[in-house]
Design a protein around this motif. Sequence first.
Motif, PDB file in Angstrom:
ATOM      1  N   LEU A 196       8.888   1.637 -10.683  1.00 24.13           N
ATOM      2  CA  LEU A 196       8.611   1.264  -9.661  1.00 24.13           C
ATOM      3  C   LEU A 196       8.814  -0.335  -9.919  1.00 24.13           C
ATOM      4  N   SER A 197       8.733  -0.999 -10.873  1.00 24.11           N
ATOM      5  CA  SER A 197       8.862  -2.573 -10.449  1.00 24.11           C
ATOM      6  C   SER A 197       9.777  -3.037  -9.643  1.00 24.11           C
ATOM      7  N   TYR A 198      11.001  -2.472  -9.743  1.00 29.86           N
ATOM      8  CA  TYR A 198      12.357  -3.191  -8.245  1.00 29.86           C
ATOM      9  C   TYR A 198      11.760  -2.508  -7.294  1.00 29.86           C
ATOM     10  N   LEU A 199      10.922  -1.347  -6.950  1.00 29.75           N
ATOM     11  CA  LEU A 199      10.409  -0.891  -5.459  1.00 29.75           C
ATOM     12  C   LEU A 199       9.571  -1.903  -5.143  1.00 29.75           C
ATOM     13  N   SER A 233       6.414   8.365  -6.306  1.00 30.88           N
ATOM     14  CA  SER A 233       6.406   9.443  -6.000  1.00 30.88           C
ATOM     15  C   SER A 233       7.439   9.935  -5.463  1.00 30.88           C
ATOM     16  N   ILE A 234       7.819   9.548  -4.655  1.00 30.62           N
ATOM     17  CA  ILE A 234       9.512   9.996  -3.590  1.00 30.62           C
ATOM     18  C   ILE A 234      10.613  10.238  -4.536  1.00 30.62           C
ATOM     19  N   ASP A 235      10.721   8.566  -5.433  1.00 38.29           N
ATOM     20  CA  ASP A 235      11.733   8.063  -5.652  1.00 38.29           C
ATOM     21  C   ASP A 235      11.639   9.239  -7.424  1.00 38.29           C
ATOM     22  N   SER A 236      10.048   9.116  -8.150  1.00 37.47           N
ATOM     23  CA  SER A 236      10.129  10.397  -8.920  1.00 37.47           C
ATOM     24  C   SER A 236      10.537  11.846  -8.618  1.00 37.47           C
ATOM     25  N   ASP A 285       5.637  10.916  11.370  1.00 35.54           N
ATOM     26  CA  ASP A 285       4.284  11.077  11.830  1.00 35.54           C
ATOM     27  C   ASP A 285       3.375   9.902  10.686  1.00 35.54           C
ATOM     28  N   ASN A 286       2.504  10.458   9.609  1.00 37.04           N
ATOM     29  CA  ASN A 286       1.843   9.744   9.223  1.00 37.04           C
ATOM     30  C   ASN A 286       1.922   9.566   7.615  1.00 37.04           C
ATOM     31  N   ASP A 287       2.982  10.119   7.189  1.00 36.59           N
ATOM     32  CA  ASP A 287       3.515  10.187   5.917  1.00 36.59           C
ATOM     33  C   ASP A 287       4.990  10.141   5.767  1.00 36.59           C
ATOM     34  N   ILE A 288       5.323   9.328   4.619  1.00 34.13           N
ATOM     35  CA  ILE A 288       6.152   8.486   4.017  1.00 34.13           C
ATOM     36  C   ILE A 288       6.969   9.899   3.273  1.00 34.13           C
ATOM     37  N   VAL A 289       8.545   9.675   4.118  1.00 38.33           N
ATOM     38  CA  VAL A 289       9.446  10.859   3.497  1.00 38.33           C
ATOM     39  C   VAL A 289      10.796  10.256   3.477  1.00 38.33           C
ATOM     40  N   GLY A 290      10.628   9.161   3.437  1.00 34.87           N
ATOM     41  CA  GLY A 290      11.890   8.149   2.628  1.00 34.87           C
ATOM     42  C   GLY A 290      11.773   6.567   2.832  1.00 34.87           C
ATOM     43  N   TYR A 291      13.075   6.420   1.656  1.00 36.41           N
ATOM     44  CA  TYR A 291      12.961   4.393   1.903  1.00 36.41           C
ATOM     45  C   TYR A 291      14.604   4.309   1.706  1.00 36.41           C
ATOM     46  N   LEU A 292      14.640   2.420   2.314  1.00 36.74           N
ATOM     47  CA  LEU A 292      15.991   1.952   2.289  1.00 36.74           C
ATOM     48  C   LEU A 292      15.252   0.995   1.292  1.00 36.74           C
ATOM     49  N   THR A 293      15.842   0.523   0.455  1.00 38.97           N
ATOM     50  CA  THR A 293      16.290  -1.061  -0.180  1.00 38.97           C
ATOM     51  C   THR A 293      17.283  -1.911  -0.214  1.00 38.97           C
ATOM     52  N   TYR A 294      17.435  -3.039  -0.447  1.00 40.48           N
ATOM     53  CA  TYR A 294      18.462  -3.894  -0.184  1.00 40.48           C
ATOM     54  C   TYR A 294      18.132  -5.370  -0.259  1.00 40.48           C
ATOM     55  N   ASP A 295      19.312  -6.098  -0.167  1.00 40.23           N
ATOM     56  CA  ASP A 295      18.996  -7.210  -0.670  1.00 40.23           C
ATOM     57  C   ASP A 295      20.287  -8.080   0.427  1.00 40.23           C
ATOM     58  N   THR A 296      20.249  -9.415  -0.046  1.00 41.45           N
ATOM     59  CA  THR A 296      21.407  -9.738   0.691  1.00 41.45           C
ATOM     60  C   THR A 296      21.757 -11.080  -0.388  1.00 41.45           C
ATOM     61  N   SER A 297      22.535 -10.528  -1.374  1.00 43.28           N
ATOM     62  CA  SER A 297      23.078 -12.044  -2.542  1.00 43.28           C
ATOM     63  C   SER A 297      24.355 -11.079  -2.575  1.00 43.28           C
ATOM     64  N   PHE A 298      24.975  -9.774  -2.044  1.00 43.86           N
ATOM     65  CA  PHE A 298      26.525  -9.272  -1.851  1.00 43.86           C
ATOM     66  C   PHE A 298      26.983 -10.410  -1.027  1.00 43.86           C
ATOM     67  N   ASP A 346       1.228  -1.444   0.315  1.00 42.17           N
ATOM     68  CA  ASP A 346       0.072  -0.220   0.250  1.00 42.17           C
ATOM     69  C   ASP A 346       0.779   1.244  -0.210  1.00 42.17           C
ATOM     70  N   ASP A 347       2.343   1.537  -0.012  1.00 45.34           N
ATOM     71  CA  ASP A 347       3.242   2.265   0.442  1.00 45.34           C
ATOM     72  C   ASP A 347       3.753   2.808  -1.118  1.00 45.34           C
ATOM     73  N   LEU A 348       3.442   2.058  -1.654  1.00 47.17           N
ATOM     74  CA  LEU A 348       4.499   1.809  -3.300  1.00 47.17           C
ATOM     75  C   LEU A 348       3.597   3.188  -3.812  1.00 47.17           C
ATOM     76  N   GLU A 349       3.371   3.444  -4.357  1.00 49.77           N
ATOM     77  CA  GLU A 349       2.466   4.837  -4.331  1.00 49.77           C
ATOM     78  C   GLU A 349       3.091   5.449  -4.284  1.00 49.77           C
ATOM     79  N   LYS A 350       3.678   6.035  -2.864  1.00 45.69           N
ATOM     80  CA  LYS A 350       4.184   7.760  -2.418  1.00 45.69           C
ATOM     81  C   LYS A 350       5.609   7.102  -2.421  1.00 45.69           C
TER      82      LYS A 350
END
Length: 135
Positions: A29-32, A17-20, A47-60, A10-14
């Motif tokens: 979009l598909s990666y996120l 939007s930040i990424d864009s 508060d309730n507003d998404i202001v940023g994100y972090l992505t990671y993987d464990t294949s390194f 449900d957070d994907l759209e926001k």
Amino acid sequence: MKTVVKAKIDDLEKIVSIDSEVIGNTNRLSYLEKTIELGHCIIAKEDNDIVGYLTYDTSFFECAFISLVVISPSNRRKGFASLLLDNMVSNSPTTKVFSSTNCSNISMQRVFISNGFIQSGIVENFDMGIVKVTP
């Protein structure tokens, strides 16, 4: 109040939007969406507003690798990147956590240094527009 939680679909759209807002398009979009589905995306909220994100993987080399740390431009320099990094390191599925940033991205280098990351190596010719390829 500043918080970090695991992203939900449900957070994907926001998040997109930040990424864009930062990169000027929605190409990731598909990666996120995939990172959210895998549980490899955390979000910073004020508060309730998404202001940023972090992505990671464990294949390194079976270590956590932070792929992206993106904060909305209007919320930068408020501690959200550090909040995300601290949460990631504290809750990492692996002992070691790595990331990278371009040599030209001095502000992100400072964020990593201030959060206890140390430089482990350099990948040459990675910055866009600096490399000249000849036949």
